[in-house]
Design an enzyme around this catalytic site. Structure first.
Site, PDB file in Angstrom:
ATOM      1  N   HIS A  95      -8.276  -1.093   0.264  1.00  0.00           N
ATOM      2  CA  HIS A  95      -6.866  -2.115  -0.229  1.00  0.00           C
ATOM      3  C   HIS A  95      -8.038  -3.289  -0.547  1.00  0.00           C
ATOM      4  O   HIS A  95      -8.964  -3.659   0.172  1.00  0.00           O
ATOM      5  CB  HIS A  95      -6.345  -2.384   1.135  1.00  0.00           C
ATOM      6  CG  HIS A  95      -5.809  -1.223   1.992  1.00  0.00           C
ATOM      7  ND1 HIS A  95      -4.215  -1.258   2.023  1.00  0.00           N
ATOM      8  CD2 HIS A  95      -6.296  -0.045   2.417  1.00  0.00           C
ATOM      9  CE1 HIS A  95      -3.981  -0.030   2.707  1.00  0.00           C
ATOM     10  NE2 HIS A  95      -5.374   0.824   2.866  1.00  0.00           N
ATOM     11  N   HIS A 146      -5.410  -1.269  -4.908  1.00  0.00           N
ATOM     12  CA  HIS A 146      -5.732  -0.222  -4.075  1.00  0.00           C
ATOM     13  C   HIS A 146      -6.591   0.571  -4.977  1.00  0.00           C
ATOM     14  O   HIS A 146      -6.003   0.931  -6.115  1.00  0.00           O
ATOM     15  CB  HIS A 146      -4.453   0.812  -3.323  1.00  0.00           C
ATOM     16  CG  HIS A 146      -3.876  -0.370  -2.630  1.00  0.00           C
ATOM     17  ND1 HIS A 146      -2.773  -1.072  -3.038  1.00  0.00           N
ATOM     18  CD2 HIS A 146      -4.036  -0.504  -1.279  1.00  0.00           C
ATOM     19  CE1 HIS A 146      -2.346  -1.731  -1.743  1.00  0.00           C
ATOM     20  NE2 HIS A 146      -3.116  -1.551  -0.872  1.00  0.00           N
ATOM     21  N   LYS A 150     -13.221  -3.952   7.187  1.00  0.00           N
ATOM     22  CA  LYS A 150     -12.997  -4.741   6.211  1.00  0.00           C
ATOM     23  C   LYS A 150     -13.959  -5.898   5.910  1.00  0.00           C
ATOM     24  O   LYS A 150     -14.763  -6.363   6.794  1.00  0.00           O
ATOM     25  CB  LYS A 150     -11.592  -5.488   6.002  1.00  0.00           C
ATOM     26  CG  LYS A 150     -11.231  -6.307   7.411  1.00  0.00           C
ATOM     27  CD  LYS A 150     -10.071  -6.652   7.267  1.00  0.00           C
ATOM     28  CE  LYS A 150      -9.509  -7.259   8.545  1.00  0.00           C
ATOM     29  NZ  LYS A 150      -8.083  -7.863   8.422  1.00  0.00           N
ATOM     30  N   ARG A 193       6.838 -10.953   5.467  1.00  0.00           N
ATOM     31  CA  ARG A 193       6.572 -10.672   6.620  1.00  0.00           C
ATOM     32  C   ARG A 193       7.146 -11.738   7.643  1.00  0.00           C
ATOM     33  O   ARG A 193       7.377 -12.976   7.436  1.00  0.00           O
ATOM     34  CB  ARG A 193       4.892 -10.638   6.968  1.00  0.00           C
ATOM     35  CG  ARG A 193       4.214  -9.669   6.342  1.00  0.00           C
ATOM     36  CD  ARG A 193       2.756  -9.873   6.533  1.00  0.00           C
ATOM     37  NE  ARG A 193       2.183  -8.964   5.487  1.00  0.00           N
ATOM     38  CZ  ARG A 193       0.791  -8.877   5.360  1.00  0.00           C
ATOM     39  NH1 ARG A 193      -0.099  -9.406   6.089  1.00  0.00           N
ATOM     40  NH2 ARG A 193       0.329  -8.109   4.526  1.00  0.00           N
ATOM     41  N   GLN A 245       1.089 -10.964  -3.005  1.00  0.00           N
ATOM     42  CA  GLN A 245      -0.475 -10.908  -3.088  1.00  0.00           C
ATOM     43  C   GLN A 245      -1.137 -10.330  -4.273  1.00  0.00           C
ATOM     44  O   GLN A 245      -0.367  -9.596  -5.036  1.00  0.00           O
ATOM     45  CB  GLN A 245      -0.445  -9.686  -2.032  1.00  0.00           C
ATOM     46  CG  GLN A 245      -0.509 -10.212  -0.525  1.00  0.00           C
ATOM     47  CD  GLN A 245      -0.572  -8.821   0.386  1.00  0.00           C
ATOM     48  OE1 GLN A 245      -0.019  -7.884   0.083  1.00  0.00           O
ATOM     49  NE2 GLN A 245      -1.411  -8.955   1.705  1.00  0.00           N
ATOM     50  N   CYS A 296       0.840  -1.188   0.053  1.00  0.00           N
ATOM     51  CA  CYS A 296      -0.025   0.032  -0.018  1.00  0.00           C
ATOM     52  C   CYS A 296       0.550   1.296   0.048  1.00  0.00           C
ATOM     53  O   CYS A 296       0.526   2.194  -0.750  1.00  0.00           O
ATOM     54  CB  CYS A 296      -1.188  -0.022   0.969  1.00  0.00           C
ATOM     55  SG  CYS A 296      -0.672  -0.934   2.362  1.00  0.00           S
ATOM     56  N   ASP A 322      -2.517  -7.751  -5.003  1.00  0.00           N
ATOM     57  CA  ASP A 322      -2.648  -6.564  -4.056  1.00  0.00           C
ATOM     58  C   ASP A 322      -3.467  -5.311  -5.005  1.00  0.00           C
ATOM     59  O   ASP A 322      -2.707  -5.268  -6.209  1.00  0.00           O
ATOM     60  CB  ASP A 322      -1.496  -6.191  -3.276  1.00  0.00           C
ATOM     61  CG  ASP A 322      -1.953  -5.310  -2.136  1.00  0.00           C
ATOM     62  OD1 ASP A 322      -3.098  -5.038  -1.761  1.00  0.00           O
ATOM     63  OD2 ASP A 322      -0.815  -4.835  -1.613  1.00  0.00           O
TER      64      ASP A 322
END
Length: 637
Positions: free
Chosen positions: A510, A384, A464, A362, A380, A333, A382
């Site tokens: 997200h 946005h 979320k 992570r 991911q 992000c 991912d």
RNA sequence: GCUGACAUAGCUCAGCCGGUAGAGCAGCUGAUUUGUAAUCAGCAGGUCGUGAGUUCGAAUCCCACUGUCAGCACCA
């Protein structure tokens, strides 16, 4: 003078208050013998509880789901009873019913081992045979606290202390063993026959890692032996679906000691991985996303601004160069905001949807690692979405449509949807949270989804919606999610020029659908038990020859299939056809083509499916068509 | 990270109370030319997770570490 209405609608008047047991006895002695509890309206009571007023009554036996739960709960008490007999210094804590069984947490100076588990189980069987009546007691709260304190049961006393002082508590007694419990329980220990202790594990007191770790014993209990056996068999079957086993058997990937939680993808596994990526790229284009790529290592200063250095420090891999701290990105992000910030943005560009196959690391707790499903390095899908507040609901709705379509392509049907709301630790004004939660809830209602509320499980910056799936033994893992974020755009200085020429801060959504490619593939393998649909199979078709006389023909067929883009394997080995079929079947190749004298002379192929169906002989063109059809179906049936 | 269990050949596993390792499959070589889930024979393959210790002697016993598994905590 109670009139009792039974489940079949018949009514029985009584001159005096009667117990559930007596009513059952009046219906039939057999029922009385099997009665575990009564259900008065919606309320479950013990068999010896007295009915004083007109009411509907159902006699609960082990054929009712409520009956099984009562058996499980009483078995948990039996477990605690046995542990107290064997290890009198033990303090008992809580022992609830869970899916298929129960557990009980103990604070015991003796460490439980598999042997003690056997000993406890044996003692439980003994106690059950003693035929002890189980009785309900009702005490004032303070008497109960004094009682448990006196017995050295400090945890129990602590539990009771948190109950309001004026309340009367119910306790259940079987022989010497007394436990605080709402009930109801089976009337007698002899009803507890079919159970098995399954495992021992640690569990923190009150689920808080700062507290003492207790010893938890898990057990399972059933009405009938056959049900227990069926449950154990099912567990064994579930183990065979384990993606780690499948990954090894199909040579998809491995993880080794030098890289805990980091995946080495082998050629077969990487085929699946790339199909997923390519597939998602198509979807990005179709749904108005633009793909980008941002750095994996970024300066500490950026992570400080985004709040990650403070909130996420423990979970990040940190590195250093020329006296400068850097972090390997745990999420994409902040990087995406940098792309948004590059140049002056207009409201006309919103919603702006940026997506990345974000390669993240992570530093997860070692105990959390689990095959592909919980790793330290992952990608991911991912994305946005930068938008205005007014666009939130529309964007969330579009995302849900997109996610649902994609899950259907992969054959996932059993998906849990949750709305995770504000946690204790959070940023942002209450009114903002109200607005955000309402927007997501409205989206869920609009999409007519069945969803659960997960209070307090939202991210620190916003609520979320989560999509979770189960693994082979029923554990839930979140794959996709959409999170509303009013905080990070502001922290990182994102802005756009609005219609009225003012500078505004965008809202950020997200969102991910696979969640991570790693986890998604893990769950996919378990979902299909390794038998992947044709579009995902690392090898789609195998060409098996009967003798070496068909080698040339086989090579020709293989080339044609490969030209059509089918992942083809050719097996010319000097082996019997049965041997080859067995091997390619175990390797889960969906289509096997057998080529012998007959096929070579007629220029056809004999096709056999993974499930063992003989589709007979066909032309190569017909085979290509068949394969193409299967690929196009994806995971939809 | 916490609690407990586990770690032996590429894979699946055996190896009792200490006497320097064994099977099946896979691999290699040869024979066999085969019709829908295992053809036969031979060969080769292991510092028993790592390190330290007890012992005349350790895969086996003790300790530490690493990793794995289950649960807890955490989480995509």
């Amino acid at each position: 003078m109670p009139i009792i209405t039974l489940a079949d609608g018949s009514q029985r008047p009584y001159a005096q208050p009667v117990s559930v047991y007596q009513v059952a006895q009046d219906i039939s002695p057999g029922l009385a013998k099997n009665a575990l509890a009564g259900k008065v309206g919606d309320h479950l009571v013990d068999t010896h509880s007295l009915i004083t007023q007109d009411c509907p009554l159902k006699i609960i036996t082990d054929r009712d789901p409520e009956g099984i739960d009562i058996i499980r709960h009483s078995t948990a008490h039996l477990l605690a009873h046995a542990v107290k007999e064997l290890y009198p210094d033990t303090q008992v804590t809580i022992g609830p019913v869970i899916e298929d069984g129960f557990y009980y947490d103990f604070s015991c100076p003796v460490t439980f081992t598999p042997d003690t588990l056997t000993a406890i189980e044996t003692r439980m069987k003994e106690i059950a045979k003693r035929n002890i009546p189980i009785q309900r007691l009702e005490w004032p709260r303070d008497q109960a606290i004094a009682f448990f304190k006196n017995k050295g049961e400090h945890y129990k006393a602590e539990i009771i202390s948190s109950i309001p002082a004026n309340e009367t508590l119910s306790l259940y007694q079987q022989g010497d063993f007394i436990d605080l419990c709402r009930g109801p329980h089976v009337p007698n220990t002899q009803h507890l026959k079919v159970f098995k202790l399954m495992k021992i594990a640690g569990a923190y007191w009150r689920g808080d890692a700062r507290n003492e770790m207790l010893q938890r014993v898990y057990g399972t209990a059933w009405a009938k032996k056959e049900e227990l056996q069926a449950h154990l068999t099912q567990l064994e079957e579930a183990e065979k679906r384990d993606h780690r086993k499948i990954g090894k058997a199909l040579d998809l990937f491995h993880i080794q000691e030098e890289g805990p939680g980091m995946v080495f993808w082998h050629p077969n596994g990487w085929v699946i991985y790339r199909i997923l990526e390519d597939y998602m790229r198509e979807k990005y284009v179709a749904h108005g996303y633009q793909e980008i790529r941002t750095p994996q290592v970024l300066s500490r200063t950026l992570w400080e601004k985004s709040g990650h250095w403070e909130k996420f420090h423990e979970d990040m891999f940190i590195t250093e160069s020329e006296k400068h701290d850097y972090a390997i990105k745990p999420m994409s992000c902040p990087g995406h905001v940098q792309v948004f910030n590059h140049g002056l943005r207009s409201y006309r560009e919103l919603p702006l949807r940026l997506a990345e196959f974000g390669n993240c690391h992570r530093n997860e707790a070692s105990g959390a690692l689990h095959g592909l499903i919980r790793v330290r390095a992952f990608v991911q899908d991912d994305g946005h979405i930068f938008c205005t507040e007014d666009q939130i609901q529309e964007e969330a709705a579009r995302f849900i449509d997109m996610a649902q379509g994609i899950y259907e392509d992969f054959g996932f049907t059993d998906i849990t949807v949750k709305l995770a709301t504000r946690p204790d630790k959070r940023v942002g004004a209450e009114t903002t949270w109200d607005k955000a939660e309402k927007a997501l809830e409205a989206t869920l209602q609009q999409k007519k989804l069945l969803w659960q509320l997960a209070p307090g499980e939202g991210a620190f910056y916003g609520p979320k919606i989560e999509f979770s799936m189960k693994d082979c033994i029923g554990r839930q893992f979140t794959c996709g999610s959409v999170q509303l974020d009013f905080s990070m755009p502001e922290r990182l200085g994102a802005s756009y020029v609005a219609e009225d020429n003012t500078r505004q801060t965008p809202v950020m959504l997200h969102r991910a659908i696979f969640g991570t490619l790693e986890r998604f593939i893990g769950l996919l393998l378990e979902h299909y038990a390794g038998i992947l649909p044709v579009w995902l199979a690392p090898h789609q078709v195998s060409i098996l020859t009967i003798t070496e006389k068909q080698d040339t023909f086989a090579a020709e067929i293989a080339q044609k299939l490969q030209e059509q883009g089918f992942r083809t394997k050719i097996d010319l080995r000097n082996e019997k056809i049965g041997f080859k079929i067995r091997e390619h079947t175990l390797n889960r190749v969906p289509f096997q083509v057998v080529l012998g004298e007959r096929e070579a002379s007629t220029r056809t192929v004999a096709v056999r499916t993974l499930r063992g169906h003989d589709l007979g002989s066909m032309s190569i063109e017909a085979l290509c068509q068949l394969l193409a059809q299967e690929v196009a179906k994806r995971g939809r049936i």
